[in-house]
Each structure stands twice: as structure tokens, then as C-alpha cells.
Design an enzyme around this catalytic site. Sequence first.
Site, PDB file in Angstrom:
ATOM      1  CE  LYS A 155      -3.767  -2.497   2.217  1.00  0.00           C
ATOM      2  NZ  LYS A 155      -4.467  -2.862   3.455  1.00  0.00           N
ATOM      3  CD  GLN A 193      -3.180  -4.439   6.603  1.00  0.00           C
ATOM      4  OE1 GLN A 193      -3.053  -3.489   5.858  1.00  0.00           O
ATOM      5  NE2 GLN A 193      -3.927  -5.496   6.279  1.00  0.00           N
ATOM      6  CG  ASP A 234      -9.200   0.130   5.111  1.00  0.00           C
ATOM      7  OD1 ASP A 234      -8.995  -0.097   3.894  1.00  0.00           O
ATOM      8  OD2 ASP A 234      -8.409  -0.200   6.018  1.00  0.00           O
TER       9      ASP A 234
END
Length: 296
Positions: A53, A97, A120
Amino acid sequence: MTAKIIDGKAIAAQIREEAKNEVEALKDRGVTPCLAAVLVGDVAASKVYVKNKRQACEKVGITSVLRALAADVSEPELLKLIDELNNDPAVHGILVQLPLPKHIDETKVIEAIDPSKDVDGFHPFNVGRLVIGLDTFRSCTPAGVQQLLLRSGIEVAGKHVVIIGRSNIVGKPLANIVVQKQKGANATVTICHSRTKNLNEICRQADILISALGQPAFVKPDMVKPGAVVIDVGINRIDCPSSDKGYKLVGDVDFEPVSKVASAITPVPGGVGPMTVAMLMVNTVKAARMALDRAS
Ligand code: NAD
């Protein structure tokens, strides 16, 4: 019949290029989009995901900040970091994460993220907006699946989309995306899960079958209607002594035989995977644009 292979790498590259152009435009307005990645502990897969990412950020001109915390960090300490990032005007997107260590309540952490920085799309505020069809941050993997379909010229409207898997990060948001009264949606949707009866029969009714359960070679040709589109979200590690790493990544779909029945199919790797990262770039750019618009 041999299915057309949907090239997720190429479509993701196209989306990253568009994001890069948007980053340039934001830089002209004096803002560089910035994504803060929070990594807790030492899980190898999580480290790889965060690295990928961050590399993608670099390629499109997004600043990426890594906040790595030890596996035994306390929940209050992690929440304090989130609060700090929420209040930092230079940070536009926050990515925590997952999974987090067992002693930390994931829901609490997700709910602590400022919804305007929730790139997200996991915060209940954004999930709620998605469900009622408002503009929001859509979670990256489901949004990526929709883009794969749209950009491959696959009509979704009026089609029966069957999704295997009801997780909060793939199955449920994906169902809520393709059911909307919007472009690239308007599907009739069935969500299947571990308690579904007659799974094969339901799958055979799908015009578009999307598998997100996490079991290698689960979807067999007799589960697929001839000519259906098959999207494989699964990423599974299987032993492969002949490869350098000793393992290889496969999806949920038994690719070779299913590609003889389907009209189009995504490979693993190179299908949905690259789209997830590309959509994270799109969401981060969107967060920066929204912050700038709010300030001006
Ligand atoms: P999860 O474990 O949270 O959910 C799996 C779902 O599958 C559950 O809802 C469960 O009910 C269902 N399921 C399990 N066994 C089943 C069965 N026999 N029949 C029908 N349904 C069954 O998983 P997840 O986080 O949604 O991820 C699913 C897969 O997608 C995993 O392989 C994961 O690695 C992959 N994934 C890929 C990406 C990507 O970027 N490509 C992103 C997220 C997840």
C-alpha cells in the site's frame, strides 16, 4: 467455451494513473494527499500488505506515513494514536491494518477513526451511508470488484449476483454496492454463507458469481451456469515446494475447469487483489479533496 480473463493488474494501473492525475491537481491547489498506515505487531502478511500500500502511494504521489506499534501495545495507547492522527490536518486517510492482536477490540478502533479519514470504509457511519445509497468511502475490495465489472464492460443491472461470503469487509459491503439504484449496480443480489443450504443450486442461478470465502478450489464448474461471470476474491496460501517461497497464492475458484464454463473470470493473483490497493489510493485522494473543499 474459454472464459475471457479479466486483467485486474491492467485495470488497477489505469485507476492508479487517474489517481495520480488527481494528486497532481490537488498539489496545484497546495495539498499533498497523505495516508497514515497503522501497523500493530509483526504479522508477516500484514507487513506485506502495508508495504504494498505504501509503495502504491509513492507511485501516485501520495505521502505515506507508517506508525508501527509493538504487538503488546495497549488498546488505550492505540486509541491515543488514532486520536492524534484524527487531529493532524496533514493526514487525510487513516488505515489500520487488520487483524489486530486479540487483546484489542477491532470495532472500538474502527469506530475511533474520524469517518472523514476512514479510507477503508469500515466505520459504521460510512457503512450506513453506503447502505442508504449516499456518497461515502466504499471499502476498497468491494469497490474494486465493481470497478472490475464496470471497466470490463460487464452489465450488472438486472443481473443475478450471487456472493459467497458475508464478511463486513467483502461480502456485505459488496452486496450493498451492487444492489444500489446507481450506475454499475441495480443487481438482484443473493448472499450465501456457511449456513446456506443448497449452495451449489443457488450459485448455478448466478449471472455473476463472486466468491469471497477463503477456501482454495472451492468453486467447481458444476456450481457455475454456462456463460456466467466469475469473480474470485479469495486469496489462499497453498504449499508449493517447487516455488522459491515454498507456497503459492490461489483463489477460491478451481480456475482451469471453471474457466471452461464461465464467459469471464478473474485470475488469482492479478484479479481483485491489485484493485484493492488501487481503490485505497482513490479513497485517499477523495479524503484529501473533501478536506480541502471543507477548508475553502
Ligand atoms: P471471512 O473469513 O471473514 O469470511 C468468510 C465468509 O465465507 C464467511 O461469511 C462465511 O460464512 C463464508 N463461508 C465459509 N465457508 C463457507 C462455505 N463452506 N460455504 C459458504 N460460505 C462459506 O473472510 P473475508 O475477510 O471476507 O475474506 C474472504 C477471502 O477473501 C479470503 O481468502 C481473503 O484472503 C480474501 N480477501 C481478498 C482481498 C483482496 O484484496 N483480494 C481482500 C479481502 C479478503
